[in-house]
Design a protein around this motif. Structure first.
Motif, short mmCIF file in Angstrom:
data_model
loop_
_atom_site.label_atom_id
_atom_site.label_comp_id
_atom_site.label_asym_id
_atom_site.label_seq_id
_atom_site.Cartn_x
_atom_site.Cartn_y
_atom_site.Cartn_z
N ASP A 5 16.78 2.40 -17.41
CA ASP A 5 15.96 3.43 -18.05
C ASP A 5 15.18 2.88 -19.25
O ASP A 5 14.01 3.21 -19.44
CB ASP A 5 16.82 4.62 -18.48
CG ASP A 5 17.38 5.38 -17.28
OD1 ASP A 5 16.72 5.38 -16.22
OD2 ASP A 5 18.47 5.98 -17.42
N ASN A 8 12.39 0.78 -17.88
CA ASN A 8 11.38 1.62 -17.23
C ASN A 8 10.49 2.31 -18.26
O ASN A 8 9.27 2.35 -18.11
CB ASN A 8 12.05 2.63 -16.30
CG ASN A 8 11.09 3.12 -15.25
OD1 ASN A 8 10.43 2.32 -14.59
ND2 ASN A 8 11.00 4.43 -15.10
N THR A 24 9.40 -7.07 -14.62
CA THR A 24 9.41 -6.02 -13.62
C THR A 24 9.04 -6.60 -12.27
O THR A 24 7.96 -7.20 -12.12
CB THR A 24 8.36 -4.92 -13.98
OG1 THR A 24 8.62 -4.46 -15.31
CG2 THR A 24 8.41 -3.78 -13.00
N ARG A 27 9.03 -4.21 -5.36
CA ARG A 27 9.48 -4.48 -3.98
C ARG A 27 8.34 -4.40 -2.97
O ARG A 27 8.29 -5.18 -2.02
CB ARG A 27 10.60 -3.52 -3.59
CG ARG A 27 11.93 -3.87 -4.20
CD ARG A 27 13.04 -2.96 -3.68
NE ARG A 27 13.10 -1.66 -4.34
CZ ARG A 27 13.63 -1.47 -5.55
NH1 ARG A 27 14.13 -2.47 -6.21
NH2 ARG A 27 13.65 -0.27 -6.07
N THR A 28 7.41 -3.46 -3.14
CA THR A 28 6.36 -3.25 -2.14
C THR A 28 5.31 -4.35 -2.14
O THR A 28 4.65 -4.56 -1.13
CB THR A 28 5.67 -1.88 -2.37
OG1 THR A 28 5.23 -1.82 -3.74
CG2 THR A 28 6.62 -0.74 -2.07
N LEU A 43 5.34 2.81 -8.65
CA LEU A 43 6.31 3.90 -8.68
C LEU A 43 7.67 3.36 -9.11
O LEU A 43 8.07 2.26 -8.71
CB LEU A 43 6.42 4.56 -7.30
CG LEU A 43 5.14 5.23 -6.78
CD1 LEU A 43 5.34 5.68 -5.34
CD2 LEU A 43 4.77 6.41 -7.66
N THR A 44 8.38 4.13 -9.88
CA THR A 44 9.67 3.71 -10.41
C THR A 44 10.65 3.35 -9.29
O THR A 44 11.41 2.40 -9.42
CB THR A 44 10.26 4.82 -11.31
OG1 THR A 44 9.35 5.03 -12.39
CG2 THR A 44 11.62 4.43 -11.86
N ARG A 45 10.58 4.07 -8.17
CA ARG A 45 11.52 3.79 -7.07
C ARG A 45 11.29 2.42 -6.44
O ARG A 45 12.15 1.91 -5.73
CB ARG A 45 11.46 4.89 -6.02
CG ARG A 45 10.17 4.92 -5.23
CD ARG A 45 10.24 5.96 -4.11
NE ARG A 45 9.01 5.94 -3.36
CZ ARG A 45 8.08 6.88 -3.42
NH1 ARG A 45 8.25 7.94 -4.20
NH2 ARG A 45 6.98 6.78 -2.70
N ASN A 46 10.13 1.78 -6.71
CA ASN A 46 9.80 0.49 -6.11
C ASN A 46 10.06 -0.70 -7.03
O ASN A 46 9.72 -1.83 -6.68
CB ASN A 46 8.33 0.47 -5.69
CG ASN A 46 8.05 1.43 -4.56
OD1 ASN A 46 8.91 1.69 -3.73
ND2 ASN A 46 6.86 1.99 -4.55
N SER A 48 12.44 -3.14 -9.83
CA SER A 48 13.73 -3.59 -10.36
C SER A 48 13.41 -4.51 -11.52
O SER A 48 12.26 -4.97 -11.67
CB SER A 48 14.57 -4.28 -9.28
OG SER A 48 13.85 -5.31 -8.67
#
Length: 187
Positions: A5, A8, A24, A27-28, A43-46, A48
């Motif tokens: 968090d 992010n 950062t 992944r995509t 996007l945060t979901r993509n 790590s």
């Protein structure tokens, strides 16, 4: 490593205080960036986060061509010539110029002696030899103040090649001999 968090929030704010603290990975795209990267945030979901560029590369990500994460603060490439000077200073503190030459030190650093001297003038404001002399005098001064060692021992333990050069350095800097600077011990 900071928690997800915190990283992010810093990434979304493009907070420069975190530049070089974490990286950062997306992944995509298979790319990793600095938190200050000017591209549209993924996007945060993509994403790590990694503690270093090397860790992101080890995980299979490649560096962003826009923000150049391999040059983030605190890495040698970002520090440029300052990194070379810092390595040289560490070697000088360890005695590289006590019995060696500037040429030998420069060779260990992989550069020429003239270039090393120019870097020292730019970053330190003094030559490598002057820097080494200042460190030697500092060591000797601490030994004069804190020990009862004979002056000859202090000279050699401080890195001076001879008692004569030890005395001459103190006369030049302080206008006094080392024995005149030694604090008398109180009974």
């Amino acid at each position: 490593m900071l928690d997800f968090d915190t990283c992010n929030e810093a990434r979304l704010r493009r907070d420069p205080t975190y530049d070089g603290v974490f990286f950062t990975a997306v992944r995509t795209t298979g790319i990793y960036c600095r938190p200050v990267c000017p591209v549209k945030p993924p996007l945060t979901r993509n994403v790590s986060y990694f503690p270093s560029a090397a860790a992101a590369e080890r995980a299979g990500y490649r560096p962003c061509l826009r923000c150049r994460p391999e040059t983030a603060p605190f890495c040698p490439a970002w520090k440029g010539t300052r990194s070379t000077v810092e390595r040289a200073l560490k070697m000088i503190e360890e005695g590289a110029l006590d019995h060696g030459s500037v040429e030998a030190l420069a060779l260990r650093l992989g550069i020429g002696s003239r270039h090393l001297s120019r870097l020292f003038l730019r970053h330190v404001g003094a030559s490598p030899v002057q820097t080494a002399l200042t460190l030697r005098i500092g060591r000797a001064k601490r030994l004069l103040d804190a020990t009862d060692l004979p002056l000859t021992d202090i000279a050699f333990q401080s890195g001076f090649g001879s008692v004569r050069s030890f005395n001459a350095a103190f006369l030049r800097l302080y206008g006094r001999s080392p024995s005149q600077l030694r604090r008398p011990k109180t009974p």
